[in-house]
Motif scaffolding. Structure first.
Motif, PDB file in Angstrom:
ATOM      1  N   SER A  21       0.840  -1.191   0.000  1.00  0.00           N
ATOM      2  CA  SER A  21       0.000   0.000   0.000  1.00  0.00           C
ATOM      3  C   SER A  21       0.875   1.241   0.000  1.00  0.00           C
ATOM      4  O   SER A  21       1.994   1.226   0.533  1.00  0.00           O
ATOM      5  CB  SER A  21      -0.902   0.022   1.240  1.00  0.00           C
ATOM      6  OG  SER A  21      -1.773  -1.083   1.268  1.00  0.00           O
ATOM      7  N   ALA A  23       0.294   5.356   0.835  1.00  0.00           N
ATOM      8  CA  ALA A  23      -0.603   6.412   1.277  1.00  0.00           C
ATOM      9  C   ALA A  23      -0.010   7.762   0.907  1.00  0.00           C
ATOM     10  O   ALA A  23       1.139   8.061   1.262  1.00  0.00           O
ATOM     11  CB  ALA A  23      -0.805   6.321   2.782  1.00  0.00           C
ATOM     12  N   LYS A  75      -9.248   7.484  -1.063  1.00  0.00           N
ATOM     13  CA  LYS A  75      -8.440   7.124   0.107  1.00  0.00           C
ATOM     14  C   LYS A  75      -6.993   7.566  -0.059  1.00  0.00           C
ATOM     15  O   LYS A  75      -6.143   7.214   0.761  1.00  0.00           O
ATOM     16  CB  LYS A  75      -8.495   5.614   0.347  1.00  0.00           C
ATOM     17  CG  LYS A  75      -9.873   5.106   0.745  1.00  0.00           C
ATOM     18  CD  LYS A  75      -9.841   3.619   1.034  1.00  0.00           C
ATOM     19  CE  LYS A  75     -11.215   3.136   1.490  1.00  0.00           C
ATOM     20  NZ  LYS A  75     -11.217   1.679   1.788  1.00  0.00           N
ATOM     21  N   SER A  77      -4.741   6.529  -1.995  1.00  0.00           N
ATOM     22  CA  SER A  77      -3.921   5.330  -1.880  1.00  0.00           C
ATOM     23  C   SER A  77      -3.680   4.626  -3.207  1.00  0.00           C
ATOM     24  O   SER A  77      -4.519   4.648  -4.106  1.00  0.00           O
ATOM     25  CB  SER A  77      -4.566   4.341  -0.907  1.00  0.00           C
ATOM     26  OG  SER A  77      -4.564   4.848   0.410  1.00  0.00           O
ATOM     27  N   TYR A  79      -2.095   0.742  -4.556  1.00  0.00           N
ATOM     28  CA  TYR A  79      -1.853  -0.612  -4.065  1.00  0.00           C
ATOM     29  C   TYR A  79      -1.132  -1.448  -5.118  1.00  0.00           C
ATOM     30  O   TYR A  79      -1.199  -1.162  -6.312  1.00  0.00           O
ATOM     31  CB  TYR A  79      -3.176  -1.296  -3.725  1.00  0.00           C
ATOM     32  CG  TYR A  79      -4.048  -0.512  -2.775  1.00  0.00           C
ATOM     33  CD1 TYR A  79      -5.102   0.267  -3.249  1.00  0.00           C
ATOM     34  CD2 TYR A  79      -3.807  -0.534  -1.401  1.00  0.00           C
ATOM     35  CE1 TYR A  79      -5.892   0.997  -2.397  1.00  0.00           C
ATOM     36  CE2 TYR A  79      -4.596   0.198  -0.539  1.00  0.00           C
ATOM     37  CZ  TYR A  79      -5.635   0.966  -1.035  1.00  0.00           C
ATOM     38  OH  TYR A  79      -6.416   1.689  -0.180  1.00  0.00           O
TER      39      TYR A  79
END
Length: 123
Positions: A21, A23, A75, A77, A79
């Motif tokens: 992940s 962020a 989010k 984010s 991945y």
């Protein structure tokens, strides 16, 4: 200043899976191209997968069919789902982002980088 923070690395046996992940410190939709790179000891940093704002993707031949990149702008984010891991996937994995579209950039054009997360695959 934009910050990218990776997580999810670790040690796994060959054939196993990991999900990385990344962020971001600002809204994911503000970026054009987001990408995962990796660097093995003694080797150059190489592009693993990219995803553009329109969700188009690009993968290195060595990971096609095994890795899946995705992003959730809400989010902030990014991945990377990694399946069927091999020992040659070992390395430090970096998240990168740029305001530009993927087709406009090379590795040198990514203005934002995380610190990386280590992935070690044992055979």
């Amino acid at each position: 200043q934009v910050q990218l923070v990776e997580s999810g690395g670790g040690s796994v046996q060959a054939g196993g899976s990991l999900r990385l992940s990344c962020a971001a410190s600002e809204y994911g939709g503000s970026f054009g191209c987001m990408a995962w790179f990796r660097q093995a000891p003694g080797k150059e940093r190489e592009e693993v997968a990219t995803m553009d704002r329109d969700r188009s993707t690009r993968y290195a031949d060595s990971v096609k069919g095994r890795f899946t990149i995705s992003r959730d702008n809400a989010k902030n984010s990014l991945y990377l789902q990694m399946n069927s891991l091999k020992s040659e996937d070992t390395g430090r994995y970096y998240c990168a982002a740029t305001r530009f579209a993927c087709y406009l950039v090379s590795r040198a054009n990514f203005g934002y980088w995380g610190q990386g997360t280590q992935v070690t695959v044992s055979s």
